[in-house]
Design an enzyme around this catalytic site. Structure first.
Site, PDB file in Angstrom:
ATOM      1  N   GLU A 130      34.223  -7.743 -39.148  1.00 37.60           N
ATOM      2  CA  GLU A 130      35.435  -8.565 -39.059  1.00 37.60           C
ATOM      3  C   GLU A 130      35.804  -8.940 -37.623  1.00 37.60           C
ATOM      4  O   GLU A 130      36.281 -10.047 -37.374  1.00 37.60           O
ATOM      5  CB  GLU A 130      36.618  -7.833 -39.706  1.00 37.60           C
ATOM      6  CG  GLU A 130      36.579  -7.761 -41.225  1.00 37.60           C
ATOM      7  CD  GLU A 130      35.865  -6.528 -41.741  1.00 37.60           C
ATOM      8  OE1 GLU A 130      36.018  -6.220 -42.938  1.00 37.60           O
ATOM      9  OE2 GLU A 130      35.129  -5.881 -40.969  1.00 37.60           O
ATOM     10  N   GLU A 147      34.091  -2.489 -48.135  1.00 38.16           N
ATOM     11  CA  GLU A 147      35.354  -1.883 -48.603  1.00 38.16           C
ATOM     12  C   GLU A 147      35.329  -1.688 -50.122  1.00 38.16           C
ATOM     13  O   GLU A 147      35.773  -0.650 -50.629  1.00 38.16           O
ATOM     14  CB  GLU A 147      36.520  -2.754 -48.141  1.00 38.16           C
ATOM     15  CG  GLU A 147      36.744  -2.675 -46.624  1.00 38.16           C
ATOM     16  CD  GLU A 147      37.687  -3.714 -46.088  1.00 38.16           C
ATOM     17  OE1 GLU A 147      38.607  -3.341 -45.332  1.00 38.16           O
ATOM     18  OE2 GLU A 147      37.521  -4.910 -46.430  1.00 38.16           O
TER      19      GLU A 147
HETATM   20  N1  T1G Z   1      32.772 -16.202 -47.002  1.00 35.88           N
HETATM   21  C1  T1G Z   1      32.502 -17.489 -47.314  1.00 35.88           C
HETATM   22  N2  T1G Z   1      31.286 -18.090 -47.131  1.00 35.88           N
HETATM   23  C2  T1G Z   1      30.330 -17.324 -46.619  1.00 35.88           C
HETATM   24  C3  T1G Z   1      30.538 -15.967 -46.244  1.00 35.88           C
HETATM   25  C4  T1G Z   1      31.828 -15.409 -46.476  1.00 35.88           C
HETATM   26  N3  T1G Z   1      32.111 -14.137 -46.186  1.00 35.88           N
HETATM   27  N4  T1G Z   1      29.384 -15.490 -45.742  1.00 35.88           N
HETATM   28  C5  T1G Z   1      28.494 -16.502 -45.789  1.00 35.88           C
HETATM   29  N5  T1G Z   1      29.059 -17.600 -46.311  1.00 35.88           N
HETATM   30  C6  T1G Z   1      28.403 -18.894 -46.559  1.00 35.88           C
HETATM   31  C7  T1G Z   1      27.925 -19.580 -45.281  1.00 35.88           C
HETATM   32  O1  T1G Z   1      28.933 -20.337 -44.702  1.00 35.88           O
HETATM   33  C8  T1G Z   1      26.771 -20.438 -45.805  1.00 35.88           C
HETATM   34  O2  T1G Z   1      27.337 -21.584 -46.386  1.00 35.88           O
HETATM   35  C9  T1G Z   1      26.182 -19.582 -46.909  1.00 35.88           C
HETATM   36  O3  T1G Z   1      27.220 -18.659 -47.282  1.00 35.88           O
HETATM   37  C10 T1G Z   1      24.975 -18.801 -46.474  1.00 35.88           C
HETATM   38  O4  T1G Z   1      25.312 -18.070 -45.315  1.00 35.88           O
HETATM   39  C11 T1G Z   1      38.950  -8.128 -46.317  1.00 35.88           C
HETATM   40  C12 T1G Z   1      38.779  -9.505 -43.807  1.00 35.88           C
HETATM   41  C13 T1G Z   1      25.865 -12.482 -45.174  1.00 35.88           C
HETATM   42  C14 T1G Z   1      24.465 -12.091 -43.202  1.00 35.88           C
HETATM   43  O5  T1G Z   1      31.718 -11.579 -41.587  1.00 35.88           O
HETATM   44  O6  T1G Z   1      27.189 -12.649 -41.772  1.00 35.88           O
HETATM   45  O7  T1G Z   1      35.646  -9.280 -45.385  1.00 35.88           O
HETATM   46  O8  T1G Z   1      26.375 -23.286 -44.892  1.00 35.88           O
HETATM   47  O9  T1G Z   1      23.759 -19.245 -43.745  1.00 35.88           O
HETATM   48  O10 T1G Z   1      21.750 -16.355 -42.755  1.00 35.88           O
HETATM   49  O11 T1G Z   1      38.313  -6.645 -44.670  1.00 35.88           O
HETATM   50  O12 T1G Z   1      26.363 -15.134 -43.960  1.00 35.88           O
HETATM   51  O13 T1G Z   1      25.329 -22.800 -47.044  1.00 35.88           O
HETATM   52  O14 T1G Z   1      27.559 -23.920 -46.977  1.00 35.88           O
HETATM   53  O15 T1G Z   1      24.972 -17.181 -43.009  1.00 35.88           O
HETATM   54  O16 T1G Z   1      21.384 -15.420 -45.065  1.00 35.88           O
HETATM   55  C15 T1G Z   1      33.402 -10.298 -43.320  1.00 35.88           C
HETATM   56  C16 T1G Z   1      29.685 -13.200 -42.923  1.00 35.88           C
HETATM   57  C17 T1G Z   1      34.368 -11.304 -43.819  1.00 35.88           C
HETATM   58  C18 T1G Z   1      29.905 -11.749 -43.084  1.00 35.88           C
HETATM   59  C19 T1G Z   1      23.988 -14.002 -44.728  1.00 35.88           C
HETATM   60  N6  T1G Z   1      32.053 -10.737 -43.592  1.00 35.88           N
HETATM   61  N7  T1G Z   1      28.407 -13.667 -43.385  1.00 35.88           N
HETATM   62  O17 T1G Z   1      23.350 -14.688 -43.698  1.00 35.88           O
HETATM   63  O18 T1G Z   1      23.162 -17.044 -44.735  1.00 35.88           O
HETATM   64  S1  T1G Z   1      36.019 -10.819 -43.416  1.00 35.88           S
HETATM   65  C20 T1G Z   1      31.311 -11.344 -42.689  1.00 35.88           C
HETATM   66  C21 T1G Z   1      27.253 -13.366 -42.741  1.00 35.88           C
HETATM   67  C22 T1G Z   1      36.374  -9.561 -44.526  1.00 35.88           C
HETATM   68  C23 T1G Z   1      37.878  -7.790 -45.311  1.00 35.88           C
HETATM   69  C24 T1G Z   1      37.631  -8.792 -44.273  1.00 35.88           C
HETATM   70  C25 T1G Z   1      26.010 -14.021 -43.244  1.00 35.88           C
HETATM   71  C26 T1G Z   1      25.120 -13.117 -44.109  1.00 35.88           C
HETATM   72  P1  T1G Z   1      26.614 -22.953 -46.316  1.00 35.88           P
HETATM   73  P2  T1G Z   1      24.283 -17.927 -44.088  1.00 35.88           P
HETATM   74  P3  T1G Z   1      22.288 -15.888 -44.056  1.00 35.88           P
END
Ligand code: T1G
Length: 699
Positions: free
Chosen positions: A129, A109
């Protein structure tokens, strides 16, 4: 404390670098700093264009998911990114988003609020999401259709799968793919566009025109079929549809309302619980970061059956050469043929190329001897589920394997300590319990024996990630976490048959609860003979005088093992579709008569409560005994190994949504009716319910 966002310059191009490790989530302060950096760059007469880039491995992984819990608990007010993104879009100087790693959710976004997007070749972008029970909340459902077209936007927002850089370019989301150094490529691109009028995504309406409403109907049908019981995908479709009917501003307001409804839903809390759960289970309190691990360069698997073959594929898929040993040529040939067929199916479906398949097959060495086992860094035993055979195998490999070789057993129920006692190196013995089909199922139970070394455990957890599995740590008991809980679940499903429910009613109730298949259908798929053999192996554990399920044994005595014999609890047609089996129904009535059970009509709620609370109660016992480290470990096991619906969060999370007092009261009701040998409430459940606490806050 490092700055979350830095502003630097490459002569006339301002560079805004987001630096919020590990994934540049849009935590409080990050979006604000991006905006203020762009503001000051816009006001700088030296600056002709602006590049926004992420530090570290990714651009922006989205909104900070940790913040959602604070919003829904009332700890923090709901934040919106909309005005910040409008300000970025209204920047008088072109803003070029330079994207590597991932631009997910709020990350995409932010990128779409920019005027141009340039991508590194391996970049992935997406609106995932819905996988968190949410929808885009910062105009993603309004800007994406304007860039990618309505059909693709519906698909990306409703089903959450990412697209790769080349496809993003073809769709019109990206303006260029930058080979080589992304930053310098982006700066060069920014100079190219510096004097052009900056295109605002929100004004690009040409792709919204003449949208065929049928595509929304088709998407809804697909969501009903593939995302059963989940409102978020339907809300995402509605939000994108609004972009074709409302102005941009009205569309954003409509999206924000739907987003709010999703955010405060139990489903979203459950899916966020699962998201963080998958990351938490990797952390084992007494195995600190930095614990030495063994390097796994070569593997060997004993057994080329269903499990052995799938396990070998996992190693080959990870690029690790693997020997597969069998005892007889025909069994070996059958095993390798199955592996080849599995790969060929994936190639046919376009998931992989023929070249990729050939590389994988070349990493697999089938043989009838232990040659080369002395070079292996890990040996995984996937033989028949019998203690005597496993001990014989472990004493053989103990004599051959090099000292630093990990000896793992794929046993699904047997005692790891007893298996280890067949070796001189119990500290190197561990359980690696894969789930069938092992090349598909994501769950890996890593089972610790009394003597298992911390280095062996740390290596196993890291290896789990490398094999693209969700590795969950479990203590050593009969059935570990998953199968131990499955016992009471299966028991209740069978007892419900004896007491009056039909096979179809039991399956339908659990299917409607959200499982992909009802319990009896799952057992028919897995093969009733598997459990039958294990029950025989554990017959000596049965408590005399305590009611035990009998139907499955009776079906097996008739040779009805389920789908593989065309009959089990159900009868199966040539397309493996289940049909009611009047003979099984008659057998059930006979078993009930023999047990003196008067059959009655049983409602769906009772079927669900008895099956699910049987899981919960056994889970609470496991927690109390320390077999499972945390509540979430149990949930992750059931989500990834047993088809528990993710949007319910897992058995323990679900119990919290019902309320532990209610769960306890229901279990005590079952105890009163069926006896405490079967339904004595777990002490931990009693304690938490009486203290008004939850599994979530039990640590
Ligand atoms: N927020 C907070 N922490 C996050 C995070 C996030 N979005 N994404 C990852 N982490 C933390 C995770 O918990 C871990 O922490 C560390 O980062 C490494 O992640 C407004 C409403 C990007 C593909 O759904 O899919 O945006 O365990 O182990 O395998 O419209 O993380 O080390 O303490 O997964 O390399 C939408 C979520 C949010 C993507 C990387 N975004 N993340 O994978 O590492 S909603 C997502 C992922 C939103 C808007 C809306 C994956 C990754 P810790 P990891 P990875």
């Amino acid at each position: 404390m490092t700055e979350l966002v830095n502003l630097t310059h490459a002569r006339d191009v301002a560079i805004v670098t987001i630096d919020n490790p590990p994934v540049n989530a849009l935590s409080p302060g990050v979006p604000e700093r991006i905006q203020s950096s762009i503001d000051s760059a816009s006001k700088d007469p030296q600056v002709s264009a602006i590049v926004v880039i992420g530090a570290g491995s990714t651009f922006i992984a989205g909104a900070d998911i940790h913040e959602f819990g604070k919003m829904t608990s009332g700890e923090k007010p709901r934040r919106t990114l909309l005005p910040i993104l409008l300000a970025i879009e209204d920047s008088p100087k072109p803003v070029v988003m330079a994207i590597h790693g991932q631009a997910f959710g709020g990350g995409l976004e932010v990128a779409m609020a920019g005027h141009y997007r340039v991508l590194a070749p391996s970049t992935q972008i997406g609106q995932p999401e819905v996988k968190l029970g949410l929808i885009p909340g910062a105009a993603g459902s309004q800007r994406l259709p304007r860039l990618a077209g309505v059909a693709k936007a519906v698909e990306m927002c409703a089903f959450g799968e990412p697209v790769r850089a080349q496809e993003a370019l073809a769709l019109g989301i990206a303006d260029r793919i930058i080979e080589g150094d992304l930053l310098s490529g982006a700066v060069a691109f920014a100079r190219e566009v510096a004097n052009r009028p900056a295109p605002k995504t929100r004004d690009r309406n040409e792709k919204l025109a003449n949208t065929d409403p049928a595509l929304f109907t088709a998407a809804r049908d697909l969501a009903h079929k593939t995302r059963r019981g989940q409102p978020a995908p339907l809300a995402a479709i509605e939000a994108v549809e609004a972009s074709t009917k409302l102005s941009f501003e009205e569309g954003c307001a409509f999206e924000a309302r739907l987003f709010g409804e999703c955010l405060f839903s139990t489903q979203s809390k459950a899916l966020i619980h699962a998201f963080f759960g998958e990351r938490t289970v990797n952390k084992i309190p007494d195995i600190p970061k930095g614990t030495p691990v063994y390097e796994i360069r070569r593997a060997a698997v004993i057994g080329a059956g269903t499990m052995g073959g799938g396990i070998a594929m996992n190693y080959a898929n990870a690029g690790i050469p693997v020997i597969v040993k069998e005892t007889a040529q025909d069994a070996l040939d059958r095993g390798i043929a199955t592996i080849r067929r599995n790969y060929a199916n994936s190639v046919q479906k376009g998931r992989y190329t023929q070249a990729w398949m050939d590389e994988r097959m070349a990493l697999i060495t089938p043989q009838l001897s232990y040659d080369g086992f002395d070079q292996a860094d890990i040996i995984v035993e996937a033989a028949f589920e019998g203690m005597a055979l496993k001990k014989q195998i472990f004493s053989e490999i103990d004599a051959i394997a090099k000292p630093a070789c990990i000896l793992a057993s794929n046993t699904s129920t047997l005692d790891i300590d007893e298996i280890a006692s067949a070796t001189q190196r119990p500290q190197m013995v561990i359980g690696h319990h894969f789930f069938s089909p092992a090349n598909v199922m994501r769950l890996l139970e890593v089972v610790r024996g009394k003597a298992t070394g911390k280095d062996v455990i740390a290596t196993s957890m890291a290896l789990g990630k490398r094999l693209r599995k969700v590795a969950v740590f479990a203590g050593n008991c009969r059935g570990f976490i998953g199968n131990r809980m499955l016992g009471p679940y299966r028991r209740e499903a069978e007892f419900l048959l004896e007491e009056g429910a039909s096979v179809e009613e039991v399956n339908q109730a659990i299917y409607d609860f959200g499982f992909a298949m009802g319990p009896l259908a799952v057992f028919d798929l897995a093969g009733l003979d598997v459990g039958w053999r294990i029950r025989k192996e554990f017959k000596h554990f049965e408590k005399p005088g305590v009611r035990a399920p009998r139907i499955s044994d009776r079906l097996c005595e008739l040779g009805h093992f389920g789908q593989k014999t065309g009959r089990g609890y159900s009868r199966y047609d040539e397309n493996r579709r289940p049909l009611p089996d009047p003979e099984t129904a008659a057998l059930i009535e006979q078993v009930a008569r023999e047990a003196g059970i008067k059959r009655r009509a049983i409602g769906k709620d009772e079927i669900i409560d008895r099956c699910i609370f049987a899981l919960v109660n056994e889970g609470a016992k496991l927690l109390g005994e320390g077999i499972a480290l945390r509540t979430v470990d149990i949930d992750i096991v059931y989500l990834n190994g047993y088809g528990f619906p993710a949007w319910r969060g897992g058995p323990m999370f679900y119990a919290d949504t019902v309320g532990l007092e209610k769960v306890l009261a229901r279990i005590e009701e079952f105890e009163a009716r069926h006896g405490s040998d079967l339904w004595s409430p777990a002490p931990l459940l009693k304690q938490l319910a009486n203290e008004g606490r939850t599994f979530a806050n039990y640590e």
